[in-house]
Scaffold this motif. Structure first.
Motif, PDB file in Angstrom:
ATOM      1  N   ASN A  89       0.828  -1.209   0.000  1.00  0.00           N
ATOM      2  CA  ASN A  89       0.000   0.000   0.000  1.00  0.00           C
ATOM      3  C   ASN A  89       0.864   1.263   0.000  1.00  0.00           C
ATOM      4  O   ASN A  89       0.465   2.297  -0.543  1.00  0.00           O
ATOM      5  CB  ASN A  89      -0.932  -0.004   1.204  1.00  0.00           C
ATOM      6  CG  ASN A  89      -2.050  -1.031   1.065  1.00  0.00           C
ATOM      7  OD1 ASN A  89      -2.424  -1.385  -0.044  1.00  0.00           O
ATOM      8  ND2 ASN A  89      -2.570  -1.518   2.183  1.00  0.00           N
ATOM      9  N   ALA A  90       2.048   1.189   0.622  1.00  0.00           N
ATOM     10  CA  ALA A  90       2.969   2.320   0.564  1.00  0.00           C
ATOM     11  C   ALA A  90       3.506   2.501  -0.852  1.00  0.00           C
ATOM     12  O   ALA A  90       3.720   3.631  -1.310  1.00  0.00           O
ATOM     13  CB  ALA A  90       4.123   2.107   1.545  1.00  0.00           C
ATOM     14  N   VAL A  91       3.720   1.404  -1.574  1.00  0.00           N
ATOM     15  CA  VAL A  91       4.143   1.478  -2.977  1.00  0.00           C
ATOM     16  C   VAL A  91       3.042   2.142  -3.812  1.00  0.00           C
ATOM     17  O   VAL A  91       3.322   2.976  -4.687  1.00  0.00           O
ATOM     18  CB  VAL A  91       4.472   0.076  -3.514  1.00  0.00           C
ATOM     19  CG1 VAL A  91       4.825   0.132  -5.005  1.00  0.00           C
ATOM     20  CG2 VAL A  91       5.633  -0.539  -2.720  1.00  0.00           C
ATOM     21  N   LEU A  92       1.780   1.794  -3.548  1.00  0.00           N
ATOM     22  CA  LEU A  92       0.646   2.421  -4.250  1.00  0.00           C
ATOM     23  C   LEU A  92       0.613   3.922  -3.980  1.00  0.00           C
ATOM     24  O   LEU A  92       0.384   4.727  -4.902  1.00  0.00           O
ATOM     25  CB  LEU A  92      -0.665   1.779  -3.786  1.00  0.00           C
ATOM     26  CG  LEU A  92      -1.958   2.390  -4.337  1.00  0.00           C
ATOM     27  CD1 LEU A  92      -2.015   2.275  -5.853  1.00  0.00           C
ATOM     28  CD2 LEU A  92      -3.176   1.702  -3.704  1.00  0.00           C
ATOM     29  N   LEU A  93       0.846   4.323  -2.740  1.00  0.00           N
ATOM     30  CA  LEU A  93       0.901   5.753  -2.399  1.00  0.00           C
ATOM     31  C   LEU A  93       1.987   6.449  -3.208  1.00  0.00           C
ATOM     32  O   LEU A  93       1.795   7.578  -3.692  1.00  0.00           O
ATOM     33  CB  LEU A  93       1.163   5.898  -0.898  1.00  0.00           C
ATOM     34  CG  LEU A  93       1.261   7.319  -0.344  1.00  0.00           C
ATOM     35  CD1 LEU A  93      -0.054   8.063  -0.529  1.00  0.00           C
ATOM     36  CD2 LEU A  93       1.642   7.285   1.139  1.00  0.00           C
ATOM     37  N   GLY A  94       3.120   5.781  -3.388  1.00  0.00           N
ATOM     38  CA  GLY A  94       4.188   6.343  -4.199  1.00  0.00           C
ATOM     39  C   GLY A  94       3.779   6.534  -5.652  1.00  0.00           C
ATOM     40  O   GLY A  94       4.104   7.555  -6.275  1.00  0.00           O
ATOM     41  N   GLY A  95       3.046   5.584  -6.214  1.00  0.00           N
ATOM     42  CA  GLY A  95       2.580   5.731  -7.589  1.00  0.00           C
ATOM     43  C   GLY A  95       1.662   6.925  -7.765  1.00  0.00           C
ATOM     44  O   GLY A  95       1.759   7.676  -8.745  1.00  0.00           O
ATOM     45  N   CYS A  96       0.760   7.127  -6.800  1.00  0.00           N
ATOM     46  CA  CYS A  96      -0.138   8.288  -6.854  1.00  0.00           C
ATOM     47  C   CYS A  96       0.644   9.597  -6.752  1.00  0.00           C
ATOM     48  O   CYS A  96       0.323  10.588  -7.435  1.00  0.00           O
ATOM     49  CB  CYS A  96      -1.166   8.203  -5.738  1.00  0.00           C
ATOM     50  SG  CYS A  96      -2.283   6.783  -5.871  1.00  0.00           S
ATOM     51  N   SER A  97       1.674   9.617  -5.928  1.00  0.00           N
ATOM     52  CA  SER A  97       2.483  10.820  -5.762  1.00  0.00           C
ATOM     53  C   SER A  97       3.229  11.171  -7.049  1.00  0.00           C
ATOM     54  O   SER A  97       3.367  12.353  -7.392  1.00  0.00           O
ATOM     55  CB  SER A  97       3.471  10.630  -4.616  1.00  0.00           C
ATOM     56  OG  SER A  97       4.161  11.825  -4.326  1.00  0.00           O
ATOM     57  N   TRP A 144       1.508  16.160 -12.939  1.00  0.00           N
ATOM     58  CA  TRP A 144       0.572  17.279 -13.102  1.00  0.00           C
ATOM     59  C   TRP A 144       1.247  18.599 -12.778  1.00  0.00           C
ATOM     60  O   TRP A 144       1.001  19.622 -13.441  1.00  0.00           O
ATOM     61  CB  TRP A 144      -0.634  17.059 -12.188  1.00  0.00           C
ATOM     62  CG  TRP A 144      -1.629  18.188 -12.272  1.00  0.00           C
ATOM     63  CD1 TRP A 144      -2.603  18.360 -13.206  1.00  0.00           C
ATOM     64  CD2 TRP A 144      -1.703  19.329 -11.401  1.00  0.00           C
ATOM     65  NE1 TRP A 144      -3.290  19.537 -12.968  1.00  0.00           N
ATOM     66  CE2 TRP A 144      -2.759  20.148 -11.872  1.00  0.00           C
ATOM     67  CE3 TRP A 144      -0.984  19.713 -10.273  1.00  0.00           C
ATOM     68  CZ2 TRP A 144      -3.104  21.335 -11.237  1.00  0.00           C
ATOM     69  CZ3 TRP A 144      -1.331  20.902  -9.645  1.00  0.00           C
ATOM     70  CH2 TRP A 144      -2.386  21.700 -10.126  1.00  0.00           C
ATOM     71  N   CYS A 145       2.132  18.622 -11.797  1.00  0.00           N
ATOM     72  CA  CYS A 145       2.807  19.860 -11.393  1.00  0.00           C
ATOM     73  C   CYS A 145       3.734  20.404 -12.477  1.00  0.00           C
ATOM     74  O   CYS A 145       4.108  21.586 -12.445  1.00  0.00           O
ATOM     75  CB  CYS A 145       3.588  19.640 -10.101  1.00  0.00           C
ATOM     76  SG  CYS A 145       2.556  19.445  -8.629  1.00  0.00           S
ATOM     77  N   THR A 146       4.144  19.572 -13.437  1.00  0.00           N
ATOM     78  CA  THR A 146       4.999  20.096 -14.510  1.00  0.00           C
ATOM     79  C   THR A 146       4.280  21.131 -15.368  1.00  0.00           C
ATOM     80  O   THR A 146       4.930  21.920 -16.052  1.00  0.00           O
ATOM     81  CB  THR A 146       5.506  18.952 -15.415  1.00  0.00           C
ATOM     82  OG1 THR A 146       4.391  18.276 -16.020  1.00  0.00           O
ATOM     83  CG2 THR A 146       6.344  17.956 -14.629  1.00  0.00           C
ATOM     84  N   PHE A 147       2.950  21.139 -15.340  1.00  0.00           N
ATOM     85  CA  PHE A 147       2.206  22.171 -16.077  1.00  0.00           C
ATOM     86  C   PHE A 147       2.377  23.549 -15.436  1.00  0.00           C
ATOM     87  O   PHE A 147       2.031  24.568 -16.045  1.00  0.00           O
ATOM     88  CB  PHE A 147       0.723  21.807 -16.147  1.00  0.00           C
ATOM     89  CG  PHE A 147       0.408  20.661 -17.064  1.00  0.00           C
ATOM     90  CD1 PHE A 147       0.374  20.848 -18.443  1.00  0.00           C
ATOM     91  CD2 PHE A 147       0.171  19.397 -16.550  1.00  0.00           C
ATOM     92  CE1 PHE A 147       0.089  19.790 -19.299  1.00  0.00           C
ATOM     93  CE2 PHE A 147      -0.119  18.330 -17.392  1.00  0.00           C
ATOM     94  CZ  PHE A 147      -0.152  18.524 -18.773  1.00  0.00           C
ATOM     95  N   LEU A 148       2.903  23.610 -14.218  1.00  0.00           N
ATOM     96  CA  LEU A 148       3.097  24.881 -13.516  1.00  0.00           C
ATOM     97  C   LEU A 148       4.476  25.485 -13.783  1.00  0.00           C
ATOM     98  O   LEU A 148       4.784  26.554 -13.254  1.00  0.00           O
ATOM     99  CB  LEU A 148       2.921  24.673 -12.005  1.00  0.00           C
ATOM    100  CG  LEU A 148       1.594  24.036 -11.561  1.00  0.00           C
ATOM    101  CD1 LEU A 148       1.590  23.836 -10.050  1.00  0.00           C
ATOM    102  CD2 LEU A 148       0.408  24.890 -11.990  1.00  0.00           C
ATOM    103  N   LEU A 149       5.308  24.830 -14.595  1.00  0.00           N
ATOM    104  CA  LEU A 149       6.680  25.296 -14.841  1.00  0.00           C
ATOM    105  C   LEU A 149       6.694  26.390 -15.918  1.00  0.00           C
ATOM    106  O   LEU A 149       7.233  26.224 -17.006  1.00  0.00           O
ATOM    107  CB  LEU A 149       7.564  24.115 -15.268  1.00  0.00           C
ATOM    108  CG  LEU A 149       7.672  22.953 -14.275  1.00  0.00           C
ATOM    109  CD1 LEU A 149       8.557  21.856 -14.839  1.00  0.00           C
ATOM    110  CD2 LEU A 149       8.230  23.453 -12.941  1.00  0.00           C
ATOM    111  N   ARG A 150       6.124  27.543 -15.589  1.00  0.00           N
ATOM    112  CA  ARG A 150       5.976  28.609 -16.577  1.00  0.00           C
ATOM    113  C   ARG A 150       7.255  29.416 -16.785  1.00  0.00           C
ATOM    114  O   ARG A 150       7.461  30.003 -17.836  1.00  0.00           O
ATOM    115  CB  ARG A 150       4.839  29.553 -16.158  1.00  0.00           C
ATOM    116  CG  ARG A 150       3.486  28.859 -16.095  1.00  0.00           C
ATOM    117  CD  ARG A 150       2.363  29.842 -15.813  1.00  0.00           C
ATOM    118  NE  ARG A 150       1.075  29.173 -15.724  1.00  0.00           N
ATOM    119  CZ  ARG A 150       0.545  28.688 -14.612  1.00  0.00           C
ATOM    120  NH1 ARG A 150       1.203  28.829 -13.469  1.00  0.00           N
ATOM    121  NH2 ARG A 150      -0.632  28.091 -14.617  1.00  0.00           N
ATOM    122  N   ASP A 151       8.108  29.470 -15.773  1.00  0.00           N
ATOM    123  CA  ASP A 151       9.325  30.292 -15.873  1.00  0.00           C
ATOM    124  C   ASP A 151      10.579  29.457 -16.137  1.00  0.00           C
ATOM    125  O   ASP A 151      11.681  29.975 -16.118  1.00  0.00           O
ATOM    126  CB  ASP A 151       9.528  31.091 -14.574  1.00  0.00           C
ATOM    127  CG  ASP A 151       8.407  32.084 -14.355  1.00  0.00           C
ATOM    128  OD1 ASP A 151       8.334  33.055 -15.139  1.00  0.00           O
ATOM    129  OD2 ASP A 151       7.590  31.899 -13.439  1.00  0.00           O
TER     130      ASP A 151
END
Length: 435
Positions: free
Chosen positions: A408-416, A422-429
């Motif tokens: 279940n900790a491995v599954l948490l890692g996959g979600c992270s 998704w956060c790479t879409f915030l790399l505007r600068d």
């Protein structure tokens, strides 16, 4: 000064020390959880016992980066730190499998991690020092290639010693298998020789601006002044670096979930073993093979990265690779066949190749050359802080929310990893050009 373009052979030489560094890291990542359990640690305690890794990085890397920016000797700027860290790491690797108790293994892990960080941090800055901006993505992709090569060999080494060279039996006077003893001894030699190779084959350039360097060295010294400068530099870090930090946070939280719990999950949930049983040893060795596969994939995929960076932006490459890695960890929870886990690790390896190169390539183009070492060290904050969070919280989650199931900790890692993508879409600068 205008830095000349280097040949692929020269870029290989300047990065070869990373092969040794990752050989040491690979042995640690694939074996430390099992070493703790061989010595009697419970699953909910393992996360706390790993806290040495992020804390030493948090403390050591910015200090070494700050110091190396202000260093110039006959050996150069970064190479004195390569040499010091390599010698200390070699001694720690030799001592680790001789630990007789959990507290002893944990103490040796603190020493080993601090020593590796002394060596590793200047290697990141080394690429920025030695290469023109157009070649930096290539330089970091080469680092990724050598990291993959070192990690695949080290992760699989205990399995190879057991199944190819037929090494059997427990370690002399300890609960740790003889294969682990031999692997760490081999790793200590590889670490030292690889770093020495880079030191002997690569000559560093003097500071770009000698007058500015002399003024920086002549500035008021002392620990208090240094701490003030470090804190001021953190407050003033570029906005692009802050944006990258968010991606790094979720990425490295995911990796720590995998490193801590994947091998115990394979040993207990897939092979059905308990610490001290033959099934558990087979499971931990197969977990090492899984780690070798993802590192081997990173090694092979790094060749493709060398071509991809000429056609696609670093952040686009990184986004796709993170999605692949997240899918691999989620699938690893679903499948129950040892061989199917290897397919999952192929996807994780694609992400790992990018994690080791693309963020640093993006960062190196938004920070000043004279602060390269310092900000590479500060960037490490966003690697170690999520690991500290994981060390502090995963044990409690394992006990109260994850049902004591390390998968279940491995599954948490996959979600992270999915959140990081998704956060790479915030790399505007962040520089989105092609090199």
């Amino acid at each position: 000064m205008e830095k000349p373009r280097l040949s692929i052979a020269q870029i290989w030489n300047m990065n070869f020390g990373f092969f040794g560094i990752q050989f040491g890291w690979g042995l640690q990542m694939a074996n430390m959880s099992a070493i703790y359990q061989y010595l009697g640690a419970k699953e909910e305690d393992i996360a706390w016992l790993w806290i040495a890794a992020p804390l030493t990085g948090l403390l050591v890397q910015p200090i070494v980066g700050y110091a190396s920016d202000r260093t110039w000797t006959r050996l150069g700027r970064r190479r004195p730190y390569f040499l010091t860290g390599a010698l200390l790491s070699t001694l720690a690797l030799l001592a680790m499998p001789n630990a007789a108790a959990v507290w002893m293994a944990a103490g040796l892990l603190w020493i080993l991690d601090a020593s590796i960080n002394i060596t590793m941090e200047p290697f990141r800055a080394f690429v920025g020092d030695m290469l023109p901006p157009a070649q930096r993505k290539t330089g970091f992709a080469m680092q990724s290639l050598l990291i993959g090569l070192g990690a695949v060999l080290s992760s699989a080494l205990p399995w190879v010693l057991t199944n190819v060279f037929r090494v059997a039996g427990a370690g002399e006077g300890t609960l740790i298998p003889r294969t682990v003893h031999m692997a760490f001894t081999i790793g200590s030699a590889v670490f030292a020789l690889a770093v020495l190779y880079t030191i002997l084959t690569t000559r560093e350039y003097p500071p770009d601006d000698p007058e500015k360097f002399r003024a920086m060295k002549a500035a008021p010294g002392g620990a208090v002044h240094a701490l003030g400068e470090i804190l001021g530099g953190i407050r003033a870090m570029p906005r692009a670096m802050r944006q990258l930090a968010l991606v790094q946070f979720f990425t490295w939280f995911a990796l720590f979930c995998m490193w801590i719990y994947f091998v115990p999950a394979v040993a207990t949930r897939v092979f059905g073993g308990e610490p001290g049983t033959a099934a558990y040893q087979r499971g931990t060795e197969w977990g090492g093979v899984c780690f070798a596969v993802y590192n081997g994939t990173a090694f092979v995929f790094s060749f493709l990265l060398l071509a991809l960076v000429r056609k696609f932006s670093a952040k686009m490459i990184h986004r796709v690779c993170l999605i692949a890695g997240g899918a691999g960890l989620v699938l690893a929870v679903i499948v129950a066949n040892p061989w199917a886990l290897l397919v999952c690790m192929l996807l994780v390896g694609i992400a790992w190749a990018s994690i080791l190169s693309m963020p640093y390539a993006m960062l190196s183009n938004v920070i000043a050359a004279e602060q390269m070492g310092f900000y590479m060290g500060v960037f490490n904050f966003f690697i170690v802080l999520p690991q500290i969070l994981a060390s502090a919280g995963l044990g409690l989650l394992m006990k109260h929310a994850l049902g004591g199931n390390p998968m279940n900790a491995v599954l948490l890692g996959g979600c992270s990893l999915g959140v990081a993508a998704w956060c790479t879409f915030l790399l505007r600068d962040v520089d989105d050009g092609r090199a």
